[in-house]
Design a protein around this motif. Sequence first.
Motif, PDB file in Angstrom:
ATOM      1  N   PRO A 149       0.808  -1.234   0.000  1.00 14.56           N
ATOM      2  CA  PRO A 149       0.000   0.000   0.000  1.00 14.56           C
ATOM      3  C   PRO A 149       0.834   1.274   0.000  1.00 14.56           C
ATOM      4  O   PRO A 149       0.396   2.303  -0.517  1.00 14.56           O
ATOM      5  N   ALA A 150       2.039   1.209   0.549  1.00 18.25           N
ATOM      6  CA  ALA A 150       2.896   2.397   0.600  1.00 18.25           C
ATOM      7  C   ALA A 150       3.338   2.825  -0.793  1.00 18.25           C
ATOM      8  O   ALA A 150       3.750   3.977  -0.990  1.00 18.25           O
ATOM      9  N   ARG A 151       3.267   1.914  -1.764  1.00 17.73           N
ATOM     10  CA  ARG A 151       3.685   2.238  -3.132  1.00 17.73           C
ATOM     11  C   ARG A 151       2.508   2.674  -4.012  1.00 17.73           C
ATOM     12  O   ARG A 151       2.681   2.907  -5.204  1.00 17.73           O
ATOM     13  N   ILE A 152       1.311   2.763  -3.447  1.00 16.94           N
ATOM     14  CA  ILE A 152       0.150   3.215  -4.215  1.00 16.94           C
ATOM     15  C   ILE A 152       0.103   4.737  -4.184  1.00 16.94           C
ATOM     16  O   ILE A 152      -0.048   5.349  -3.125  1.00 16.94           O
ATOM     17  N   ALA A 153       0.222   5.346  -5.368  1.00 14.37           N
ATOM     18  CA  ALA A 153       0.310   6.805  -5.450  1.00 14.37           C
ATOM     19  C   ALA A 153      -1.028   7.483  -5.234  1.00 14.37           C
ATOM     20  O   ALA A 153      -1.071   8.662  -4.856  1.00 14.37           O
ATOM     21  N   GLY A 154      -2.122   6.765  -5.477  1.00 15.79           N
ATOM     22  CA  GLY A 154      -3.426   7.379  -5.290  1.00 15.79           C
ATOM     23  C   GLY A 154      -4.519   6.642  -6.018  1.00 15.79           C
ATOM     24  O   GLY A 154      -4.312   5.561  -6.591  1.00 15.79           O
ATOM     25  N   LEU A 155      -5.697   7.228  -5.993  1.00  7.86           N
ATOM     26  CA  LEU A 155      -6.902   6.662  -6.598  1.00  7.86           C
ATOM     27  C   LEU A 155      -7.429   7.630  -7.655  1.00  7.86           C
ATOM     28  O   LEU A 155      -7.595   8.817  -7.397  1.00  7.86           O
ATOM     29  N   GLY A 156      -7.682   7.103  -8.841  1.00  6.08           N
ATOM     30  CA  GLY A 156      -8.319   7.877  -9.893  1.00  6.08           C
ATOM     31  C   GLY A 156      -9.727   7.358 -10.124  1.00  6.08           C
ATOM     32  O   GLY A 156      -9.963   6.151 -10.087  1.00  6.08           O
ATOM     33  N   VAL A 157     -10.670   8.268 -10.327  1.00  9.36           N
ATOM     34  CA  VAL A 157     -12.071   7.891 -10.524  1.00  9.36           C
ATOM     35  C   VAL A 157     -12.562   8.505 -11.833  1.00  9.36           C
ATOM     36  O   VAL A 157     -12.482   9.721 -12.023  1.00  9.36           O
ATOM     37  N   ALA A 158     -13.060   7.654 -12.716  1.00  8.69           N
ATOM     38  CA  ALA A 158     -13.676   8.099 -13.963  1.00  8.69           C
ATOM     39  C   ALA A 158     -15.185   8.046 -13.783  1.00  8.69           C
ATOM     40  O   ALA A 158     -15.743   6.992 -13.476  1.00  8.69           O
ATOM     41  N   ALA A 159     -15.846   9.189 -13.962  1.00  6.79           N
ATOM     42  CA  ALA A 159     -17.281   9.278 -13.712  1.00  6.79           C
ATOM     43  C   ALA A 159     -17.983   9.890 -14.921  1.00  6.79           C
ATOM     44  O   ALA A 159     -17.386  10.652 -15.678  1.00  6.79           O
ATOM     45  N   PRO A 160     -19.268   9.572 -15.096  1.00  5.35           N
ATOM     46  CA  PRO A 160     -20.005  10.200 -16.194  1.00  5.35           C
ATOM     47  C   PRO A 160     -20.166  11.695 -15.957  1.00  5.35           C
ATOM     48  O   PRO A 160     -20.339  12.144 -14.826  1.00  5.35           O
ATOM     49  N   GLY A 161     -20.096  12.449 -17.038  1.00  4.38           N
ATOM     50  CA  GLY A 161     -20.222  13.900 -16.929  1.00  4.38           C
ATOM     51  C   GLY A 161     -21.674  14.342 -16.942  1.00  4.38           C
ATOM     52  O   GLY A 161     -22.584  13.542 -17.158  1.00  4.38           O
ATOM     53  N   PRO A 162     -21.871  15.626 -16.670  1.00  2.00           N
ATOM     54  CA  PRO A 162     -20.831  16.620 -16.386  1.00  2.00           C
ATOM     55  C   PRO A 162     -20.287  16.507 -14.963  1.00  2.00           C
ATOM     56  O   PRO A 162     -20.942  15.958 -14.091  1.00  2.00           O
ATOM     57  N   ILE A 163     -19.064  17.005 -14.797  1.00  2.00           N
ATOM     58  CA  ILE A 163     -18.428  16.975 -13.483  1.00  2.00           C
ATOM     59  C   ILE A 163     -17.934  18.379 -13.134  1.00  2.00           C
ATOM     60  O   ILE A 163     -17.774  19.236 -14.004  1.00  2.00           O
ATOM     61  N   ASP A 164     -17.719  18.586 -11.846  1.00  3.41           N
ATOM     62  CA  ASP A 164     -17.098  19.812 -11.365  1.00  3.41           C
ATOM     63  C   ASP A 164     -15.693  19.428 -10.899  1.00  3.41           C
ATOM     64  O   ASP A 164     -15.523  18.846  -9.825  1.00  3.41           O
ATOM     65  N   LEU A 165     -14.692  19.692 -11.746  1.00  3.66           N
ATOM     66  CA  LEU A 165     -13.326  19.265 -11.440  1.00  3.66           C
ATOM     67  C   LEU A 165     -12.807  19.893 -10.156  1.00  3.66           C
ATOM     68  O   LEU A 165     -12.149  19.228  -9.360  1.00  3.66           O
ATOM     69  N   GLU A 166     -13.101  21.170  -9.954  1.00  2.00           N
ATOM     70  CA  GLU A 166     -12.571  21.870  -8.785  1.00  2.00           C
ATOM     71  C   GLU A 166     -13.131  21.290  -7.495  1.00  2.00           C
ATOM     72  O   GLU A 166     -12.403  21.103  -6.510  1.00  2.00           O
ATOM     73  N   GLU A 167     -14.421  20.975  -7.491  1.00  2.00           N
ATOM     74  CA  GLU A 167     -15.055  20.439  -6.297  1.00  2.00           C
ATOM     75  C   GLU A 167     -14.966  18.916  -6.204  1.00  2.00           C
ATOM     76  O   GLU A 167     -15.218  18.338  -5.144  1.00  2.00           O
TER      77      GLU A 167
END
Length: 417
Positions: A149-167
């Motif tokens: 787990p220490a080598r996992i840089a993060g989680l990416g989530v692909a979601a249907p749009g529209p999305i608010d990138l900032e929030e």
Amino acid sequence: MSEIRQPSPRRGTNLPRMGDFNLTVILDAIRRSPAGLSRVELAHIVGLSPQTISNISRRLLDQDLIYEAGKEGTGPGKPRTMLKLKSSGMYAVGVHLDPAVTTCVVLDLVGAVVKHSRIKTPAGTDPGSVIDTIAAEIKQIIAASGVDPARIAGLGVAAPGPIDLEEGTVVDPPLLPGWDHVPLRDALAAATGLTTIVDKDVTSAAVAETWAGGPSGSGSFVFMYMGTGIGCGIVLNDEVVRGTSGNAGEIGHIIVDPDGPLCDCGTRGCIKASCIPQVLVAQAVAAGVLPGPLEAVTGPAIQESITALCAAADAGDPKAEAIIDRSAVLVARAVSTITNALDVDRVVFGGPFWTCLSRLYLARIPELVRELSDTRKIHEIDVVGTGVGEDVGAIGAACLVLEHALAPRSQRLLLDG
């Protein structure tokens, strides 16, 4: 087939205090060269001094992000040591939330899938319960992968749009009732403990193609995403185009059939009203190809029905074939509108519903796109299926994390103070 141009390498800078940017420039150059690069080749490609290359290479070796992959060279002079990305140096988790199916992957540094899972997206109007289910699946797949787990840089989530990138929120997507301004990014970050990035599914698919698609992911192309909706990811000169708010590629209201059905936007014959899977299923029910009506218009129900429709078409049912063929013509019109506007090298199709549509679409769409191309006397437009595979959305979501960690970005050039 038209010639595929190689990606243009990023250039580094020899100014002081640019270490982070230069490090990512070098990593990006090595990533784009699967056979590896020597330090001399790196200096030539990225425009940095041999001493800078040597220092940064040593840092990357110490961080376990690259490794020395033997020596090459047959001519006079000393053989050169080749540098390659180390697959186990970093990992990322990707999730693709589609109204029909939710896919999770663990990806290594070179873009290979270490672990994969797929579940039906839970029905209902409570986003909280869906997020809890996704978080549990993420924890399960990480444990099953055996990755540190220490080598996992993060989680990416692909979601249907529209999305608010900032929030980090999804904003009232189709076939996900109750998902209006749902804080998906922050909720999953809190539930998993992972730094989380959210982006549109079509954008994530385009990112996946640039990272792991091979030849189909280079140059300038559009990614036609075939899911419960139809969207378009855009890549120009190896750069993914996101638009002002991160919602580039919303093509549902391109008119493809002026005499077609009325859309909720007030016009006739939009993509959304004419050729998305939900419309094709309704046409199949009306034609007697599928039993109906559907008990509920949900993502999983649409996926099951469109799969049955494609199976009937593949088995030679003339009514089913006519429905799929007509949709291919309409999609080709939309594709041509986009390719004529952007002047790209190719069109790449993919997404959750692409597998069942691919045979009939690839038999019909390429020639239609060529006929409708304004630049057909200048260059060809290739029409191909994704080089990433069915999980392109989830893989793209994980690639978002790697892109954020490894790709050169102008922000890295900003100096403290």
